[in-house]
Design a protein around this motif. Structure first.
Motif, PDB file in Angstrom:
ATOM      1  N   ALA A  14       0.871  -1.174   0.000  1.00  0.00           N
ATOM      2  CA  ALA A  14       0.000   0.000   0.000  1.00  0.00           C
ATOM      3  C   ALA A  14       0.908   1.224   0.000  1.00  0.00           C
ATOM      4  O   ALA A  14       1.725   1.403   0.909  1.00  0.00           O
ATOM      5  CB  ALA A  14      -0.920   0.015   1.207  1.00  0.00           C
ATOM      6  N   ARG A  16       1.024   5.231   0.114  1.00  0.00           N
ATOM      7  CA  ARG A  16       0.238   6.409   0.476  1.00  0.00           C
ATOM      8  C   ARG A  16       1.082   7.645   0.172  1.00  0.00           C
ATOM      9  O   ARG A  16       2.155   7.822   0.751  1.00  0.00           O
ATOM     10  CB  ARG A  16      -0.172   6.338   1.944  1.00  0.00           C
ATOM     11  CG  ARG A  16      -1.180   5.225   2.193  1.00  0.00           C
ATOM     12  CD  ARG A  16      -1.535   5.044   3.665  1.00  0.00           C
ATOM     13  NE  ARG A  16      -2.485   3.951   3.833  1.00  0.00           N
ATOM     14  CZ  ARG A  16      -2.149   2.678   3.971  1.00  0.00           C
ATOM     15  NH1 ARG A  16      -0.880   2.316   3.965  1.00  0.00           N
ATOM     16  NH2 ARG A  16      -3.070   1.745   4.124  1.00  0.00           N
ATOM     17  N   THR A  21      -4.332   6.643  -1.595  1.00  0.00           N
ATOM     18  CA  THR A  21      -3.952   5.300  -1.166  1.00  0.00           C
ATOM     19  C   THR A  21      -3.979   4.428  -2.402  1.00  0.00           C
ATOM     20  O   THR A  21      -5.023   4.278  -3.050  1.00  0.00           O
ATOM     21  CB  THR A  21      -4.910   4.752  -0.095  1.00  0.00           C
ATOM     22  OG1 THR A  21      -4.858   5.602   1.048  1.00  0.00           O
ATOM     23  CG2 THR A  21      -4.529   3.333   0.306  1.00  0.00           C
ATOM     24  N   PHE A  23      -2.965   0.686  -3.887  1.00  0.00           N
ATOM     25  CA  PHE A  23      -2.520  -0.682  -3.646  1.00  0.00           C
ATOM     26  C   PHE A  23      -1.775  -1.171  -4.876  1.00  0.00           C
ATOM     27  O   PHE A  23      -2.268  -1.047  -6.000  1.00  0.00           O
ATOM     28  CB  PHE A  23      -3.696  -1.606  -3.323  1.00  0.00           C
ATOM     29  CG  PHE A  23      -4.003  -1.673  -1.867  1.00  0.00           C
ATOM     30  CD1 PHE A  23      -3.534  -2.717  -1.091  1.00  0.00           C
ATOM     31  CD2 PHE A  23      -4.741  -0.679  -1.254  1.00  0.00           C
ATOM     32  CE1 PHE A  23      -3.793  -2.780   0.266  1.00  0.00           C
ATOM     33  CE2 PHE A  23      -5.008  -0.716   0.098  1.00  0.00           C
ATOM     34  CZ  PHE A  23      -4.535  -1.772   0.872  1.00  0.00           C
ATOM     35  N   ALA A  26      -3.227  -6.734  -4.889  1.00  0.00           N
ATOM     36  CA  ALA A  26      -4.312  -6.687  -3.909  1.00  0.00           C
ATOM     37  C   ALA A  26      -4.437  -7.931  -3.049  1.00  0.00           C
ATOM     38  O   ALA A  26      -5.403  -8.092  -2.325  1.00  0.00           O
ATOM     39  CB  ALA A  26      -5.642  -6.445  -4.642  1.00  0.00           C
ATOM     40  N   VAL A  46     -10.162  -3.528   4.129  1.00  0.00           N
ATOM     41  CA  VAL A  46      -9.681  -2.315   3.464  1.00  0.00           C
ATOM     42  C   VAL A  46     -10.852  -1.372   3.235  1.00  0.00           C
ATOM     43  O   VAL A  46     -11.811  -1.711   2.544  1.00  0.00           O
ATOM     44  CB  VAL A  46      -8.981  -2.646   2.128  1.00  0.00           C
ATOM     45  CG1 VAL A  46      -8.566  -1.376   1.405  1.00  0.00           C
ATOM     46  CG2 VAL A  46      -7.781  -3.549   2.371  1.00  0.00           C
ATOM     47  N   CYS A  49      -9.062   3.243  -0.322  1.00  0.00           N
ATOM     48  CA  CYS A  49      -8.225   2.930  -1.481  1.00  0.00           C
ATOM     49  C   CYS A  49      -8.726   3.756  -2.659  1.00  0.00           C
ATOM     50  O   CYS A  49      -9.928   3.812  -2.916  1.00  0.00           O
ATOM     51  CB  CYS A  49      -8.293   1.433  -1.811  1.00  0.00           C
ATOM     52  SG  CYS A  49      -7.216   0.963  -3.180  1.00  0.00           S
ATOM     53  N   ILE A  52      -5.908   0.670  -7.512  1.00  0.00           N
ATOM     54  CA  ILE A  52      -5.288  -0.645  -7.386  1.00  0.00           C
ATOM     55  C   ILE A  52      -4.538  -0.889  -8.691  1.00  0.00           C
ATOM     56  O   ILE A  52      -5.141  -0.898  -9.766  1.00  0.00           O
ATOM     57  CB  ILE A  52      -6.330  -1.758  -7.160  1.00  0.00           C
ATOM     58  CG1 ILE A  52      -7.182  -1.474  -5.929  1.00  0.00           C
ATOM     59  CG2 ILE A  52      -5.628  -3.119  -7.047  1.00  0.00           C
ATOM     60  CD1 ILE A  52      -8.414  -2.357  -5.814  1.00  0.00           C
ATOM     61  N   ILE A  68     -11.982  -4.977  -2.753  1.00  0.00           N
ATOM     62  CA  ILE A  68     -11.496  -3.637  -2.400  1.00  0.00           C
ATOM     63  C   ILE A  68     -12.133  -2.595  -3.318  1.00  0.00           C
ATOM     64  O   ILE A  68     -12.609  -1.554  -2.853  1.00  0.00           O
ATOM     65  CB  ILE A  68      -9.956  -3.582  -2.470  1.00  0.00           C
ATOM     66  CG1 ILE A  68      -9.345  -4.487  -1.398  1.00  0.00           C
ATOM     67  CG2 ILE A  68      -9.466  -2.139  -2.318  1.00  0.00           C
ATOM     68  CD1 ILE A  68      -7.841  -4.696  -1.535  1.00  0.00           C
ATOM     69  N   THR A  72     -14.630   0.349  -1.917  1.00  0.00           N
ATOM     70  CA  THR A  72     -14.053   1.701  -1.810  1.00  0.00           C
ATOM     71  C   THR A  72     -14.281   2.568  -3.039  1.00  0.00           C
ATOM     72  O   THR A  72     -14.055   3.774  -2.981  1.00  0.00           O
ATOM     73  CB  THR A  72     -12.533   1.620  -1.585  1.00  0.00           C
ATOM     74  OG1 THR A  72     -11.916   1.051  -2.747  1.00  0.00           O
ATOM     75  CG2 THR A  72     -12.192   0.801  -0.340  1.00  0.00           C
ATOM     76  N   ALA A  74     -12.422   2.250  -5.616  1.00  0.00           N
ATOM     77  CA  ALA A  74     -11.092   2.385  -6.216  1.00  0.00           C
ATOM     78  C   ALA A  74     -11.132   1.984  -7.678  1.00  0.00           C
ATOM     79  O   ALA A  74     -11.884   1.091  -8.075  1.00  0.00           O
ATOM     80  CB  ALA A  74     -10.086   1.506  -5.471  1.00  0.00           C
TER      81      ALA A  74
END
Length: 138
Positions: A14, A16, A21, A23, A26, A46, A49, A52, A68, A72, A74
């Motif tokens: 991960a 940041r 964020t 990933f 995953a 999670v 995010c 990914i 994820i 989220t 993402a």
């Protein structure tokens, strides 16, 4: 700008940075926990995010991305194979960016991702490829 990189085992990290964020792969369900007895991280845990980035479509890189992304919102960056597997797992197509190498994706104003070609085969996504009528070339 503060940047952190946390390793969760296998090839999963991960990152940041710049308020994002990200990933890198995953597969957190087999995450390591060198810090002590608290439970390891799973994809269901999670809750933050933005992106990914999937290296290739083998389970030890891709598994968990679908959960994820759905939880989220993402966006997933990955190969055509990755997109097929994620679509079959219920991830909306508009959450995916297909890449084949050589391009650059702006994750935000301050962060850019340059994609290099990968020559790794697509083992467990072949069922999805057969259903779509496409040919999987590794």
């Amino acid at each position: 700008m503060t940047t952190t990189l946390d390793w969760y085992g296998c090839a999963t990290f991960a990152l940041r940075t710049a308020g994002l964020t990200i990933f890198l792969d995953a597969y957190v369900d087999r995450s390591v926990n060198a810090a002590g007895p608290e439970p390891r991280l799973t994809a269901a845990d999670v809750d933050e995010c933005d992106w990914i980035v999937v290296g290739h479509s083998h389970f030890d890189h891709l598994y968990g991305a679908e959960r994820i992304a759905r939880a989220t919102g993402a966006r997933i960056i990955g190969s055509y194979d990755t997109g097929l597997v994620m679509e079959q797992a219920g991830v909306p197509v508009d959450q995916m960016i297909g890449v084949a190498g050589g391009g650059t994706v702006a994750l935000c104003d301050d962060v850019r991702l340059t994609v290099l070609p990968s020559q790794h085969s697509c083992v467990w996504s072949q069922a999805a490829m057969r259903q779509s009528g496409d040919v999987c070339v590794g």
